[in-house]
Write an enzyme that holds these catalytic residues in place. Structure first.
Site, PDB file in Angstrom:
ATOM      1  N   GLN A  25      -5.296  -1.965   9.061  1.00 28.37           N
ATOM      2  CA  GLN A  25      -5.064  -3.499   8.436  1.00 28.37           C
ATOM      3  C   GLN A  25      -5.806  -3.917   9.175  1.00 28.37           C
ATOM      4  O   GLN A  25      -5.118  -4.405  10.355  1.00 28.37           O
ATOM      5  CB  GLN A  25      -3.426  -3.285   8.358  1.00 28.37           C
TER       6      GLN A  25
ATOM      7  N   LYS B 218       0.584  -1.154  -0.269  1.00 22.50           N
ATOM      8  CA  LYS B 218      -0.140  -0.063  -0.205  1.00 22.50           C
ATOM      9  C   LYS B 218       0.754   1.090   0.746  1.00 22.50           C
ATOM     10  O   LYS B 218       1.065   2.181  -0.680  1.00 22.50           O
ATOM     11  CB  LYS B 218      -0.809  -0.161   1.156  1.00 22.50           C
TER      12      LYS B 218
ATOM     13  N   ASP C 264     -11.399   2.496   3.090  1.00 22.57           N
ATOM     14  CA  ASP C 264     -11.330   0.805   3.121  1.00 22.57           C
ATOM     15  C   ASP C 264     -13.214   0.266   2.413  1.00 22.57           C
ATOM     16  O   ASP C 264     -13.520  -0.665   1.783  1.00 22.57           O
ATOM     17  CB  ASP C 264     -11.306   0.168   4.023  1.00 22.57           C
TER      18      ASP C 264
HETATM   19  N1  GUN Z   1      -6.424  -6.933   5.921  1.00 22.11           N
HETATM   20  C1  GUN Z   1      -7.665  -8.035   4.402  1.00 22.11           C
HETATM   21  N2  GUN Z   1      -7.761  -7.312   3.869  1.00 22.11           N
HETATM   22  C2  GUN Z   1      -8.012  -5.616   4.194  1.00 22.11           C
HETATM   23  C3  GUN Z   1      -8.410  -4.877   3.228  1.00 22.11           C
HETATM   24  O1  GUN Z   1      -8.551  -4.896   2.184  1.00 22.11           O
HETATM   25  N3  GUN Z   1      -8.091  -3.530   3.877  1.00 22.11           N
HETATM   26  C4  GUN Z   1      -8.164  -3.680   5.491  1.00 22.11           C
HETATM   27  N4  GUN Z   1      -7.823  -2.696   6.604  1.00 22.11           N
HETATM   28  N5  GUN Z   1      -7.429  -5.310   5.961  1.00 22.11           N
HETATM   29  C5  GUN Z   1      -7.475  -5.912   5.526  1.00 22.11           C
END
Ligand code: GUN
Length: 282
Positions: free
Chosen positions: A97, A53, A120
Site C-alpha cells: 500500500q 481489500k 497493482d
Molecule cells: N495507494 C493509493 N492507491 C493505491 C493503489 O491502487 N495501490 C497501492 N498499492 N497503493 C495505493
C-alpha cells in the site's frame, strides 16, 4: 435530460460474484488464490483501503495475508519481506500500500515485486508491456474505468477521450488503456493551456485531478460520458469527486458518482488481476 448514473457498486458486486464463482468452481485439488497486502505505518486512509481489500478477498474466496509493519520499518526489512513473498507459492499477488514512509524509496519497493505477482500493475515490466500493447497487469483504477465503460456498452472506438491528470497510477495508464480501446486520447494537466476548451471536445471525460468540483458543467459537451476518479474530503467530512456532479449530470449522457462509482471498481480489478495471476500459477 438527466444523465444515466453509472453504478460502480452494482457492477463491482456482479464482477466479484463472477470471481467468487471461478474460485468456487476451481479444478479439484487446487488451492485458492492468495493475495499478500503490506501496509507500513498507520496512515488512516491506507488502513481503510487495506481493510476493504481484505474484505473483498473474503467475498471472492481468496486467502489474504496481511503484513502490518511499523512506521520505522527499514527499507531493507521491507525488501526482504517482498523477496520472501516473491518465493512463496501460495501468494499469487503482492500489494504494498502506498504511500510509504519517506525513508523508504517507493520505486525500489515497486521494482522488487516480481512482475508476475505485481497485481497493482505498477512495476516497470507491467508498465512497459502496457505501453507495448502486450499482456500485462494494468493498474487497477484505470482498468476499472475501462471495465465500467464496457459493462455499460459505451462505445470507445473513434471517440475522443480527454483525461485530466497525468499521474503514473491513473492518468498515464488510462491514456494507454483507452488507446487500446481505439479511442482518440488527449491528456490535460496543470500546465495545459485552455483546459476547459480541451475538455469540451471530449466524448468521454476521465477526471483524475484531485480537486473537488474542478470539472464544471461549462466544460462538458452535451451528451458526453463523464468518469470521475477523484476522491476528495471536504471540510465537513463528506467525500466528493473532481466533478460538479449535480450540475454536470444535467448535461452528460452518463456519469459516475462519488462515492459509489470508480472507487469500488479499483478493488474489483485488483481481485481480477489476482485471479489471473493465480490461473497462471495453477
Ligand atoms: N495507494 C493509493 N492507491 C493505491 C493503489 O491502487 N495501490 C497501492 N498499492 N497503493 C495505493
Amino acid at each position: 435530460m438527466s444523465a444515466k448514473i453509472i453504478d460502480g457498486k452494482k457492477i463491482s458486486e456482479i464482477l466479484r460474484t463472477e470471481t467468487a464463482e471461478a474460485v468456487k468452481n476451481r479444478p479439484e485439488g487446487t488451492r485458492k488464490p492468495g493475495l499478500a497486502v503490506i501496509i507500513v505505518g498507520d496512515d488512516p486512509a491506507s488502513k481503510i483501503y487495506v481493510n476493504n481489500k481484505k474484505k473483498a478477498c473474503e467475498i471472492c474466496g481468496f486467502n489474504s495475508y496481511e503484513y502490518a509493519m511499523p512506521a520505522d520499518t527499514s527499507e531493507k526489512e521491507l525488501l526482504s519481506l517482498i523477496d520472501r513473498l516473491n518465493n512463496t507459492t501460495e501468494v499469487d499477488g503482492i500489494l504494498c500500500q502506498l504511500p510509504l514512509p519517506s525513508h523508504i524509496d517507493e520505486n525500489k519497493v515497486i521494482d522488487a515485486i516480481s512482475p508476475e505477482k505485481d497485481v497493482d500493475g505498477f512495476s516497470p515490466v507491467n508498465t512497459g508491456n502496457l505501453l507495448a500493447g502486450k499482456p500485462c497487469f494494468a493498474p487497477c483504477t484505470p482498468a476499472g474505468v475501462v471495465e465500467m465503460l464496457k459493462f455499460e456498452g459505451i462505445e470507445t472506438a473513434g471517440k475522443h477521450c480527454v483525461i485530466v491528470g497525468r499521474s503514473n497510477i491513473v492518468g498515464k495508464p488510462a491514456a494507454l488503456l483507452m488507446l487500446r480501446e481505439n479511442a482518440t486520447v488527449t491528456i490535460c494537466h496543470s500546465r495545459t493551456e485552455n483546459l476547459p476548451e480541451q475538455v469540451k471536445k471530449a466524448d468521454i471525460v476521465i477526471a483524475a485531478i484531485g480537486k473537488a468540483n474542478f470539472i464544471t458543467e461549462d466544460m462538458i459537451k452535451e451528451g458526453a460520458v463523464v468518469i470521475d476518479v477523484g476522491i476528495n474530503r471536504l471540510p465537513d467530512g463528506k467525500v466528493t469527486g473532481d466533478v460538479d456532479f449535480e450540475k454536470v449530470k444535467e448535461k452528460a449522457a452518463a456519469i459516475t458518482p462519488v462515492p459509489g462509482g470508480v472507487g469500488p471498481m479499483t478493488i474489483t480489478m485488483l481481485m481480477k488481476n489476482t485471479l489471473e495471476a493465480w490461473k497462471r500459477n495453477l
